[in-house]
Design an enzyme around this catalytic site. Structure first.
Site, PDB file in Angstrom:
ATOM      1  N   ARG A 112       0.743  -1.206   0.070  1.00  0.00           N
ATOM      2  CA  ARG A 112      -0.038   0.103   0.015  1.00  0.00           C
ATOM      3  C   ARG A 112       1.022   1.262   0.094  1.00  0.00           C
ATOM      4  O   ARG A 112       2.124   1.293   0.339  1.00  0.00           O
ATOM      5  CB  ARG A 112      -0.917   0.057   1.192  1.00  0.00           C
ATOM      6  N   LYS A 137      -2.922  -1.375   7.990  1.00  0.00           N
ATOM      7  CA  LYS A 137      -4.325  -1.465   8.083  1.00  0.00           C
ATOM      8  C   LYS A 137      -4.715  -2.547   8.867  1.00  0.00           C
ATOM      9  O   LYS A 137      -4.380  -3.498   8.866  1.00  0.00           O
ATOM     10  CB  LYS A 137      -4.888  -1.415   6.456  1.00  0.00           C
ATOM     11  N   HIS A 212      -2.733   3.203  -6.567  1.00  0.00           N
ATOM     12  CA  HIS A 212      -3.312   1.863  -5.742  1.00  0.00           C
ATOM     13  C   HIS A 212      -3.499   0.690  -6.943  1.00  0.00           C
ATOM     14  O   HIS A 212      -3.740  -0.382  -6.518  1.00  0.00           O
ATOM     15  CB  HIS A 212      -4.797   2.226  -5.202  1.00  0.00           C
ATOM     16  N   ARG A 215      -1.041  -2.004  -6.980  1.00  0.00           N
ATOM     17  CA  ARG A 215      -1.350  -3.150  -5.974  1.00  0.00           C
ATOM     18  C   ARG A 215      -2.153  -4.318  -6.596  1.00  0.00           C
ATOM     19  O   ARG A 215      -1.944  -5.449  -6.553  1.00  0.00           O
ATOM     20  CB  ARG A 215      -1.856  -2.604  -4.714  1.00  0.00           C
ATOM     21  N   HIS A 246      -3.743  -8.771   3.982  1.00  0.00           N
ATOM     22  CA  HIS A 246      -5.433  -8.775   3.868  1.00  0.00           C
ATOM     23  C   HIS A 246      -5.689  -9.400   5.219  1.00  0.00           C
ATOM     24  O   HIS A 246      -5.266 -10.526   5.521  1.00  0.00           O
ATOM     25  CB  HIS A 246      -6.070  -9.580   2.758  1.00  0.00           C
ATOM     26  N   TYR A 255      -9.823  -9.904  -6.546  1.00  0.00           N
ATOM     27  CA  TYR A 255      -8.806  -9.826  -7.442  1.00  0.00           C
ATOM     28  C   TYR A 255      -8.910 -10.878  -8.613  1.00  0.00           C
ATOM     29  O   TYR A 255      -8.746 -10.612  -9.789  1.00  0.00           O
ATOM     30  CB  TYR A 255      -7.362  -9.953  -7.271  1.00  0.00           C
TER      31      TYR A 255
END
Length: 278
Positions: A112, A137, A212, A215, A246, A255
């Protein structure tokens, strides 16, 4: 929530009201985020109402639900052009090297933006080729192993960075001319200049590929490589989920629908299974 509290303090309201929440949710942001911002206040209001019955809980359905923007998957040529352009945009500044290697790290690891910008020099072990990403995160920390070529590139950057004593004393891995960590605005502005130069964004437009999306590109390419090598995607997906930081594997599943080639690979796998059962 800190932003909402400051907004509320400047208002004439003495308690959280639906009107106040709606005004804040649509303040200084585009419509795409209004629903999620109001949802945040709604959760806070439910908690607050236990102690203050005068608190109003904003109703749902005021704004249309937030939709994730369609990811842009960069080609090899576009990533190389991005890195080359960073060297050209700031010819007299150390930012040319910082942005070059910063965006290179994002493309090579899928980090990120905030994770790379806040990376500490002590958390970049270039002897073993390992990054420690701390408290990002959802409060998660993780280890991110690097490809040898990425480790070599970061070693070149750190050598050039530490020539200057001011930069050498900075605690952050990526620094500017004055030895400070990266802020949010400057790399984003340079990135927008590149998208316009590359024809990926209108000269005066605000819509276009995002940082982003580097990513997303990393995740899609990893999945495609596994598909094409015949790997068991269901078994390996938790590896990618952990690498990306994640919280749940389901966050990584999205994804799979991010690129037509992935959908085609999934279709081929499904067709093969059907044929095997006929």
């Amino acid at each position: 929530m800190r932003n909402f509290v400051e907004f509320a303090r400047r208002s004439d309201e003495q308690h959280v009201t639906s009107k106040l929440a709606v005004e804040w949710a649509s303040h200084q942001c585009g419509p795409a985020t209004w629903s999620s911002r109001l949802s945040t206040v709604r959760s806070f209001a439910r908690h607050l109402k236990v102690d203050d019955p005068r608190t109003e809980i904003p109703p749902s359905g005021i704004f249309p639900p937030q939709r994730r923007p369609r990811p842009f998957i960069y080609s090899d040529e576009e990533i190389l052009d991005l890195l080359a352009t960073m060297l050209e945009l700031h010819p007299a500044s150390f930012r040319r090297l910082t942005y070059h290697y910063f965006f290179g790290l994002l493309a090579a690891t899928g980090l990120r933006f905030s994770e790379a910008a806040r990376l500490l020099r002590d958390d970049a072990d270039l002897e073993t080729g390992m990054l420690t990403i701390r408290e990002t995160k959802f409060g998660k920390s993780r280890l991110v192993p690097l490809h040898p070529s990425t480790t070599a590139a970061l070693s070149r950057y750190s050598t050039d960075r530490d020539v200057c004593p001011i930069r050498r004393n900075c605690k952050f891995f990526f620094t500017g001319d004055r030895g400070r960590g990266l802020n949010h605005a400057n790399p984003h502005y340079s990135f927008i200049l590149w998208t316009r130069k590359a024809g990926l964004r209108d000269p005066t437009g605000t819509e276009g590929p995002r940082i982003h999306d580097l990513r997303h590109t990393f995740a899609v390419r990893t999945l495609l490589a596994w598909y094409r090598s015949g790997d068991d995607i269901e078994r390996r997906l938790p590896e990618l989920s952990t690498y990306l930081g994640h919280t749940y594997v389901r966050h990584t599943y999205r994804y799979l629908a991010a690129h037509p080639d992935l959908l085609e690979q999934a279709k081929l796998r499904l067709d093969a299974r059907w044929e095997a059962t006929e």
